[in-house]
Design a protein around this motif. Structure first.
Motif, short mmCIF file in Angstrom:
data_model
loop_
_atom_site.label_atom_id
_atom_site.label_comp_id
_atom_site.label_asym_id
_atom_site.label_seq_id
_atom_site.Cartn_x
_atom_site.Cartn_y
_atom_site.Cartn_z
N ALA A 179 0.62 -1.19 0.22
CA ALA A 179 -0.29 0.27 0.29
C ALA A 179 0.86 1.41 0.25
O ALA A 179 -0.19 2.45 -0.79
CB ALA A 179 -1.01 0.53 0.76
N PHE A 180 1.94 1.12 0.08
CA PHE A 180 3.14 1.86 0.89
C PHE A 180 3.06 3.30 -0.66
O PHE A 180 3.09 3.84 -1.37
CB PHE A 180 3.94 1.86 0.77
N ASN A 181 2.81 2.49 -2.27
CA ASN A 181 4.09 2.76 -3.44
C ASN A 181 2.46 2.89 -3.52
O ASN A 181 2.09 3.35 -5.22
CB ASN A 181 4.35 1.68 -4.35
N VAL A 182 1.36 2.71 -2.94
CA VAL A 182 -0.31 3.45 -3.84
C VAL A 182 -0.79 4.45 -3.46
O VAL A 182 -1.29 5.61 -3.92
CB VAL A 182 -1.13 2.26 -3.86
N TYR A 183 -0.72 4.84 -2.13
CA TYR A 183 -1.22 5.68 -1.11
C TYR A 183 0.83 6.89 -0.59
O TYR A 183 0.57 6.59 0.95
CB TYR A 183 -1.94 5.70 0.07
N MET A 184 1.66 6.77 -1.77
CA MET A 184 2.64 7.68 -1.17
C MET A 184 2.36 8.81 -0.08
O MET A 184 3.16 8.94 0.90
CB MET A 184 3.07 8.27 -2.63
N ALA A 185 1.41 9.91 -0.06
CA ALA A 185 1.61 10.75 0.91
C ALA A 185 1.08 10.28 2.21
O ALA A 185 1.23 10.99 3.17
CB ALA A 185 0.66 11.78 0.03
N GLU A 186 -0.24 9.44 2.29
CA GLU A 186 -1.07 8.99 3.79
C GLU A 186 0.45 7.97 4.09
O GLU A 186 0.48 7.79 5.43
CB GLU A 186 -1.71 8.35 3.39
N ALA A 187 1.89 7.35 3.45
CA ALA A 187 1.98 6.56 3.55
C ALA A 187 3.54 7.03 5.35
O ALA A 187 3.97 6.79 5.78
CB ALA A 187 3.56 5.32 2.78
N ALA A 188 3.52 8.10 4.31
CA ALA A 188 4.75 9.42 4.31
C ALA A 188 3.99 10.09 6.11
O ALA A 188 4.65 10.69 6.74
CB ALA A 188 5.14 10.60 3.67
N ASP A 189 2.44 10.50 5.70
CA ASP A 189 1.72 11.11 6.86
C ASP A 189 2.04 10.17 7.79
O ASP A 189 2.36 10.56 9.03
CB ASP A 189 0.56 11.91 6.43
N TRP A 190 0.94 8.51 7.61
CA TRP A 190 0.48 8.12 8.60
C TRP A 190 1.20 6.40 8.53
O TRP A 190 1.31 5.68 9.82
CB TRP A 190 -0.61 8.06 9.51
N GLY A 191 2.06 6.11 7.61
CA GLY A 191 1.93 4.92 7.55
C GLY A 191 3.31 3.70 8.26
O GLY A 191 3.44 3.35 8.21
#
Length: 282
Positions: A179-191
Motif C-alpha cells: 500500500a505504500f506505493n499506492v498511497y505515497m502521501a498517506e504513507a509518509a503522513d501516518w503509514g
C-alpha cells in the motif's frame, strides 16, 4: 557478497490448495489440512536450501492470503459477511472481511509454521507479516471510522505477534507494505508511524517489502521520494533502497522485479509479487 532470500510467498502445491488463485480454497480440513500445510512448508524450506539461499522462509504455505492469514486470528473481524471493495486505490475489487468491533488477538497467529520452520532449518529464518497500512486497505471498516486509528490498532497486534515470532527464533521479520506505493502521501503522513509501532521493541533484523510498480503512472518517483521518507525508520525498505538492521547498520538488499507473466509462471522458486500466472498477489 550478499545474503540471498525470496520476498516471501511461494506457490502452493495442488494437493494443498487451489492453484492460480489469489484467495485459494484449501483441499482439506482439520488435522489433515494442518499436516498438509506442514508438508508444504517443509518442502519449500528444502527447495530454498537446495537452491543455496542464505535466508529461508515458510513460503506462506499456511496462509490463504498474506493479509487474511493474519486477520483470521483477530477478534473484531467478521469473515462471515464479506463485502466487495476496491483495494489498492481501486486497482481491483476483492471480497474483504469487515471490522465490526475492537481488535484483539485471539492468541498466537503464526506459532505453528514459525516454530516448525525453525526446528527444521539451520539457516537464517525470515518470517513475513502484513503491514498495518496494507491491512487497513484490505478490510472494510464498520467500527473505527478513522483509518489512522484502525491502523494503529492493527500495528499493536502485529507488534505482539512480531515479538512472539522473535522469541520463536525468527532471525528476520519482514512487514509487507504494498500500500505504500499506492498511497505515497498517506504513507509518509501516518503509514510509517504505524509501521514503527508494529516493529517497536524488536531486536532481530527487520525489513519492509514494497512492490514497485514502475509501469504505473506516477510511480517512478517512489524510489527517490518515499524511499527517503521511509529510510529513517528502523526497518528495511525492500525495493526502495538499502535495508537496515534495527540499529541502523547496513543490512541486506532486496529487489522486487517486474517479470513477464510467462516468466513468473515458469519459475517455481521465484517470488516477484505475482502468482504463477503473473497476477499481482497483493
Amino acid at each position: 557478497m550478499f545474503d540471498t532470500a525470496i520476498a516471501g510467498s511461494l506457490p502452493k502445491p495442488a494437493w494443498l490448495a487451489e492453484t492460480e488463485k489469489l484467495w485459494p480454497q484449501w483441499k482439506a480440513q482439520g488435522a489433515e489440512l494442518q499436516q498438509a500445510k506442514a508438508d508444504a512448508t517443509l518442502l519449500w524450506i528444502k527447495v530454498q536450501e537446495d537452491a543455496g539461499l542464505d535466508v529461508v522462509g515458510d513460503g506462506e504455505q499456511a496462509r490463504q492470503h498474506f493479509v487474511h492469514g493474519f486477520l483470521e486470528r483477530v477478534d473484531g473481524i467478521d469473515f462471515e459477511n464479506k463485502v466487495k471493495m476496491g483495494i489498492r486505490n481501486n486497482r481491483y475489487d476483492a471480497m474483504v472481511p469487515q471490522v465490526v468491533a475492537p481488535l484483539r488477538l485471539k492468541g498466537r497467529v503464526h506459532a505453528f509454521e514459525a516454530q516448525l520452520a525453525r526446528a527444521h532449518t539451520k539457516k537464517k529464518l525470515k518470517f513475513t507479516l502484513p503491514g498495518p497500512m496494507t491491512i487497513v486497505d484490505t478490510v472494510a471498516d464498520r467500527f473505527y471510522g478513522d483509518k489512522v486509528q484502525m491502523a494503529m490498532a492493527f500495528a499493536e497486534l502485529l507488534n505482539q505477534e512480531a515479538l512472539a515470532l522473535q522469541a520463536d527464533g525468527v532471525d528476520i521479520i519482514q512487514f509487507d507494505e504494498p500500500a505504500f506505493n499506492v498511497y505515497m502521501a498517506e504513507a509518509a503522513d501516518w503509514g510509517v508511524k504505524a509501521l514503527e509501532r508494529a516493529a517497536q521493541g524488536l531486536t532481530c533484523t527487520t525489513a519492509v517489502h514494497i512492490l514497485l510498480r514502475l509501469r504505473h503512472p506516477g510511480q517512478r518517483g517512489l524510489e527517490t521520494d518515499l524511499g527517503r521518507r521511509v529510510a529513517p525508520v528502523r526497518t528495511g525498505v525492500s525495493g526502495a533502497g538499502q535495508e537496515q538492521h534495527p540499529a541502523g547498520e547496513p543490512g541486506v538488499f532486496s529487489l522486487a522485479c517486474a517479470a513477464r507473466p510467462d516468466e513468473a509462471a515458469g519459475r517455481q522458486g521465484r517470488d516477484d509479487g505475482r502468482d504463477r500466472r503473473g497476477q499481482r498477489r497483493d
